[in-house]
Design a protein around this motif. Structure first.
Motif, PDB file in Angstrom:
ATOM      1  N   LYS A  88       0.931  -1.210   0.178  1.00 47.16           N
ATOM      2  CA  LYS A  88      -0.051  -0.107   0.027  1.00 47.16           C
ATOM      3  C   LYS A  88       0.704   1.300   0.055  1.00 47.16           C
ATOM      4  O   LYS A  88       0.388   2.332  -0.547  1.00 47.16           O
ATOM      5  CB  LYS A  88      -0.856  -0.156   1.225  1.00 47.16           C
ATOM      6  N   TYR A  89       2.049   1.307   0.573  1.00 49.48           N
ATOM      7  CA  TYR A  89       2.793   2.280   0.960  1.00 49.48           C
ATOM      8  C   TYR A  89       4.035   2.370   0.009  1.00 49.48           C
ATOM      9  O   TYR A  89       5.191   3.129   0.290  1.00 49.48           O
ATOM     10  CB  TYR A  89       3.061   2.719   2.494  1.00 49.48           C
ATOM     11  N   ASP A  90       4.135   1.118  -0.736  1.00 51.39           N
ATOM     12  CA  ASP A  90       5.394   0.806  -1.569  1.00 51.39           C
ATOM     13  C   ASP A  90       6.696   0.981  -0.684  1.00 51.39           C
ATOM     14  O   ASP A  90       7.620   1.861  -1.130  1.00 51.39           O
ATOM     15  CB  ASP A  90       5.507   2.225  -2.523  1.00 51.39           C
ATOM     16  N   LEU A  91       6.676   0.078   0.193  1.00 52.57           N
ATOM     17  CA  LEU A  91       7.888   0.059   1.173  1.00 52.57           C
ATOM     18  C   LEU A  91       8.636  -0.733   0.736  1.00 52.57           C
ATOM     19  O   LEU A  91       8.737  -2.100   1.168  1.00 52.57           O
ATOM     20  CB  LEU A  91       7.287  -0.227   2.742  1.00 52.57           C
ATOM     21  N   TRP A  92       9.613  -0.331  -0.199  1.00 54.93           N
ATOM     22  CA  TRP A  92      10.168  -1.509  -1.154  1.00 54.93           C
ATOM     23  C   TRP A  92      11.491  -2.065  -0.750  1.00 54.93           C
ATOM     24  O   TRP A  92      11.746  -3.055  -1.173  1.00 54.93           O
ATOM     25  CB  TRP A  92      10.601  -0.850  -2.540  1.00 54.93           C
ATOM     26  N   ALA A  93      12.030  -1.623   0.277  1.00 54.86           N
ATOM     27  CA  ALA A  93      13.302  -1.887   0.885  1.00 54.86           C
ATOM     28  C   ALA A  93      13.131  -2.616   2.175  1.00 54.86           C
ATOM     29  O   ALA A  93      12.847  -1.634   3.269  1.00 54.86           O
ATOM     30  CB  ALA A  93      14.160  -1.023   0.855  1.00 54.86           C
ATOM     31  N   ASN A  94      13.355  -3.710   2.459  1.00 55.18           N
ATOM     32  CA  ASN A  94      13.385  -4.408   3.684  1.00 55.18           C
ATOM     33  C   ASN A  94      14.954  -4.664   4.131  1.00 55.18           C
ATOM     34  O   ASN A  94      15.373  -5.079   3.493  1.00 55.18           O
ATOM     35  CB  ASN A  94      12.549  -5.561   3.783  1.00 55.18           C
ATOM     36  N   VAL A 114      23.860  -8.355   6.989  1.00 55.31           N
ATOM     37  CA  VAL A 114      22.602  -7.314   6.703  1.00 55.31           C
ATOM     38  C   VAL A 114      21.874  -7.788   5.590  1.00 55.31           C
ATOM     39  O   VAL A 114      22.353  -7.949   4.354  1.00 55.31           O
ATOM     40  CB  VAL A 114      22.945  -5.993   6.440  1.00 55.31           C
ATOM     41  N   THR A 115      20.409  -8.182   5.579  1.00 58.23           N
ATOM     42  CA  THR A 115      19.965  -8.679   4.462  1.00 58.23           C
ATOM     43  C   THR A 115      19.131  -7.579   4.096  1.00 58.23           C
ATOM     44  O   THR A 115      18.184  -6.868   4.685  1.00 58.23           O
ATOM     45  CB  THR A 115      18.873  -9.819   5.123  1.00 58.23           C
ATOM     46  N   VAL A 116      19.260  -7.499   2.706  1.00 63.57           N
ATOM     47  CA  VAL A 116      18.570  -6.085   1.867  1.00 63.57           C
ATOM     48  C   VAL A 116      17.530  -6.984   0.947  1.00 63.57           C
ATOM     49  O   VAL A 116      17.890  -7.764   0.004  1.00 63.57           O
ATOM     50  CB  VAL A 116      19.515  -5.365   1.425  1.00 63.57           C
ATOM     51  N   ARG A 117      16.228  -6.910   1.363  1.00 64.91           N
ATOM     52  CA  ARG A 117      15.359  -7.572   0.594  1.00 64.91           C
ATOM     53  C   ARG A 117      14.149  -6.796  -0.090  1.00 64.91           C
ATOM     54  O   ARG A 117      13.797  -5.867   0.277  1.00 64.91           O
ATOM     55  CB  ARG A 117      14.385  -8.565   1.583  1.00 64.91           C
ATOM     56  N   GLU A 118      14.103  -7.031  -1.387  1.00 63.10           N
ATOM     57  CA  GLU A 118      12.990  -6.290  -2.206  1.00 63.10           C
ATOM     58  C   GLU A 118      11.767  -6.697  -1.605  1.00 63.10           C
ATOM     59  O   GLU A 118      11.589  -7.975  -1.231  1.00 63.10           O
ATOM     60  CB  GLU A 118      13.207  -6.739  -3.671  1.00 63.10           C
ATOM     61  N   ASN A 119      10.849  -5.858  -1.631  1.00 63.39           N
ATOM     62  CA  ASN A 119       9.806  -6.032  -0.776  1.00 63.39           C
ATOM     63  C   ASN A 119       8.506  -5.899  -1.146  1.00 63.39           C
ATOM     64  O   ASN A 119       7.131  -5.915  -0.528  1.00 63.39           O
ATOM     65  CB  ASN A 119       9.851  -4.975   0.436  1.00 63.39           C
ATOM     66  N   THR A 120       8.303  -5.737  -2.637  1.00 64.07           N
ATOM     67  CA  THR A 120       6.952  -5.300  -3.035  1.00 64.07           C
ATOM     68  C   THR A 120       6.421  -6.344  -4.358  1.00 64.07           C
ATOM     69  O   THR A 120       5.541  -6.421  -4.695  1.00 64.07           O
ATOM     70  CB  THR A 120       6.981  -3.983  -3.707  1.00 64.07           C
ATOM     71  N   GLU A 121       7.164  -7.444  -4.793  1.00 68.36           N
ATOM     72  CA  GLU A 121       7.185  -8.332  -5.641  1.00 68.36           C
ATOM     73  C   GLU A 121       7.425  -9.728  -5.449  1.00 68.36           C
ATOM     74  O   GLU A 121       7.023 -10.169  -4.485  1.00 68.36           O
ATOM     75  CB  GLU A 121       7.389  -7.496  -7.146  1.00 68.36           C
ATOM     76  N   PRO A 223      15.737 -11.166  -4.154  1.00 67.94           N
ATOM     77  CA  PRO A 223      14.502 -10.887  -3.944  1.00 67.94           C
ATOM     78  C   PRO A 223      13.583 -11.270  -2.827  1.00 67.94           C
ATOM     79  O   PRO A 223      14.024 -11.719  -1.762  1.00 67.94           O
ATOM     80  CB  PRO A 223      13.885 -11.883  -5.287  1.00 67.94           C
ATOM     81  N   ASN A 224      12.434 -10.871  -3.107  1.00 67.57           N
ATOM     82  CA  ASN A 224      11.501 -11.048  -1.820  1.00 67.57           C
ATOM     83  C   ASN A 224      11.418 -12.304  -1.145  1.00 67.57           C
ATOM     84  O   ASN A 224      11.701 -12.449   0.014  1.00 67.57           O
ATOM     85  CB  ASN A 224      10.089 -10.559  -2.243  1.00 67.57           C
ATOM     86  N   LEU A 225      11.033 -13.217  -1.768  1.00 64.51           N
ATOM     87  CA  LEU A 225      11.021 -14.673  -0.969  1.00 64.51           C
ATOM     88  C   LEU A 225      12.221 -15.142  -0.170  1.00 64.51           C
ATOM     89  O   LEU A 225      12.118 -15.505   0.913  1.00 64.51           O
ATOM     90  CB  LEU A 225      10.457 -15.753  -1.998  1.00 64.51           C
ATOM     91  N   TYR A 226      13.312 -15.166  -0.984  1.00 68.34           N
ATOM     92  CA  TYR A 226      14.680 -15.384  -0.412  1.00 68.34           C
ATOM     93  C   TYR A 226      15.006 -14.652   0.823  1.00 68.34           C
ATOM     94  O   TYR A 226      15.644 -15.302   1.625  1.00 68.34           O
ATOM     95  CB  TYR A 226      15.811 -15.476  -1.689  1.00 68.34           C
ATOM     96  N   GLY A 227      14.722 -13.335   0.533  1.00 69.00           N
ATOM     97  CA  GLY A 227      14.842 -12.564   1.547  1.00 69.00           C
ATOM     98  C   GLY A 227      14.094 -12.853   2.992  1.00 69.00           C
ATOM     99  O   GLY A 227      14.826 -12.680   4.115  1.00 69.00           O
ATOM    100  N   ASP A 228      13.103 -13.182   2.739  1.00 71.25           N
ATOM    101  CA  ASP A 228      12.116 -13.780   3.810  1.00 71.25           C
ATOM    102  C   ASP A 228      12.685 -14.834   4.624  1.00 71.25           C
ATOM    103  O   ASP A 228      13.083 -14.730   5.943  1.00 71.25           O
ATOM    104  CB  ASP A 228      10.698 -14.048   3.618  1.00 71.25           C
ATOM    105  N   ILE A 229      12.996 -15.664   3.696  1.00 70.75           N
ATOM    106  CA  ILE A 229      13.911 -16.917   4.427  1.00 70.75           C
ATOM    107  C   ILE A 229      15.042 -16.686   4.871  1.00 70.75           C
ATOM    108  O   ILE A 229      15.512 -17.307   6.204  1.00 70.75           O
ATOM    109  CB  ILE A 229      13.646 -18.072   3.319  1.00 70.75           C
ATOM    110  N   VAL A 230      15.959 -16.150   4.225  1.00 68.29           N
ATOM    111  CA  VAL A 230      17.472 -15.809   4.517  1.00 68.29           C
ATOM    112  C   VAL A 230      17.393 -14.967   5.999  1.00 68.29           C
ATOM    113  O   VAL A 230      18.484 -15.201   6.759  1.00 68.29           O
ATOM    114  CB  VAL A 230      18.264 -15.223   3.488  1.00 68.29           C
TER     115      VAL A 230
END
Length: 335
Positions: A88-94, A114-121, A223-230
């Motif tokens: 909703k708020y395009d919080l694209w960097a986790n 430090v994990t830098v995770r794409e957050n929107t796709e 990318p997003n999924l790997y970032g969540d897991i890693v």
């Protein structure tokens, strides 16, 4: 002049750890005012809304949100509220930094990743199609725009924080078009940062190396999924999600959160550990140019860990949340 931020108290242990963190922030003299809202499953049962409209409007106005865990019903058609807020708020960097605290009982004493995770796709867009009763397709979306900005964010983070290496995590050997594009963009962008070492690693190999040789990693972008897991994996290397801070950054808004669950089994027992939300609040202070205040809080927390006398049960102690908070504040008062 104090800055006003929005606070979502969450549910489960959320209200307890929120009150704990706000108490510590106030004791540290953080120049903040708060607009606090109840959110989550309990709120939904009362009002039919997980997040009240007034809470969203507050976040849109203040642009900074400190958020405790929110319970989302599993398997009942509800989308994750965290994912909803990010989109909703395009919080694209986790950004999730995991660092060993030598005072705690850990398997490793040299984790600083430090994990830098794409957050929107990626698969988190939640687009699925039922082909027939036995087959479902899930859409994995990777775009150049989102890939470029998260990869550049990783290199900029490395530059700003004295980091030496950025590792791209991918599965381009199988997903040749989607992850292949992400990897190519990484290789193109890396050329603009010759002072930062750049390498890449397939996600399964990265996970294996993280649990065998975590010292090999510095900043990791993916990318997003790997970032969540890693990022969850890296939290396990330092003692669990209860110690892992997290921020979600966009161009106009920022959300700082504890990424652990709402732990309803211990809610109301006064034994919850507020560290993850507190360290996330410190990341927030860093970003609003209050680094001195953030460092003061981190130092007090480290002293409590080092002494090891007043720790919550998940940290191997027998103290209550209240006692843990009081001990941190006591060290703040001794500064």
């Amino acid at each position: 002049m104090n800055q006003t931020i929005t606070v979502f108290r969450g549910d489960g242990i959320g209200p307890e750890i929120t009150e704990a963190v706000l108490e510590i922030l106030n004791a540290a003299g953080a120049p903040l005012n708060y607009e606090v809202f109840d959110v989550g499953a309990a709120m939904f049962e009362k009002t039919g809304e997980f997040i009240p409209e007034a809470g969203l409007k507050s976040f849109e106005k203040n642009r900074i949100l400190l958020k405790a865990p929110i319970t989302t019903p599993i398997g009942k058609g509800f989308r994750s509220l965290n994912v909803t807020l990010r989109l909703k708020y395009d919080l694209w960097a986790n950004i999730r930094p995991a660092r060993t605290n030598p005072a705690l009982d850990n398997r490793f004493d040299n984790v600083d990743v430090v994990t830098v995770r794409e957050n929107t796709e990626d698969l988190y867009i939640g687009e699925e199609e039922e082909i027939d009763e036995n087959t479902v397709h899930a859409i994995k979306r990777i775009t150049r725009k989102a890939s470029e900005r998260i990869i550049r964010k990783a290199f900029e983070y490395a530059m700003e924080n004295g980091r030496k290496k950025v590792t791209c995590v991918h599965k381009a050997n199988i997903l040749k078009k989607s992850d292949g594009m992400f990897l190519r963009i990484f290789e193109e962008t890396a050329k603009e940062y010759p002072q930062i070492e750049a390498d890449s690693m397939i996600v399964d190999a990265a996970c294996m190396n993280l649990v065998m040789h975590p010292e090999r990693f510095d900043v990791m972008v993916m990318p997003n999924l790997y970032g969540d897991i890693v990022s969850d994996l890296t939290s396990g290397l330092i003692g669990g999600l209860g110690l892992l801070p997290s921020c979600n950054l966009g161009d106009d808004h920022a959300m700082y959160e504890a990424v652990h669950g709402s732990a309803p089994d211990i809610a109301g027992k006064n034994i919850a550990n507020p560290t993850a939300l507190l360290l996330s609040a410190c990341m927030m202070l860093d970003d609003i140019d209050q680094k001195e205040c953030a460092d003061t809080i981190r130092h007090a927390l480290d002293q409590v860990f080092e002494e090891g006398k007043v720790l919550t049960p998940d940290l191997g102690g027998q103290s209550t949340t209240t006692q843990f908070v009081e001990e941190i504040i006591d060290h703040l008062n001794k500064k």
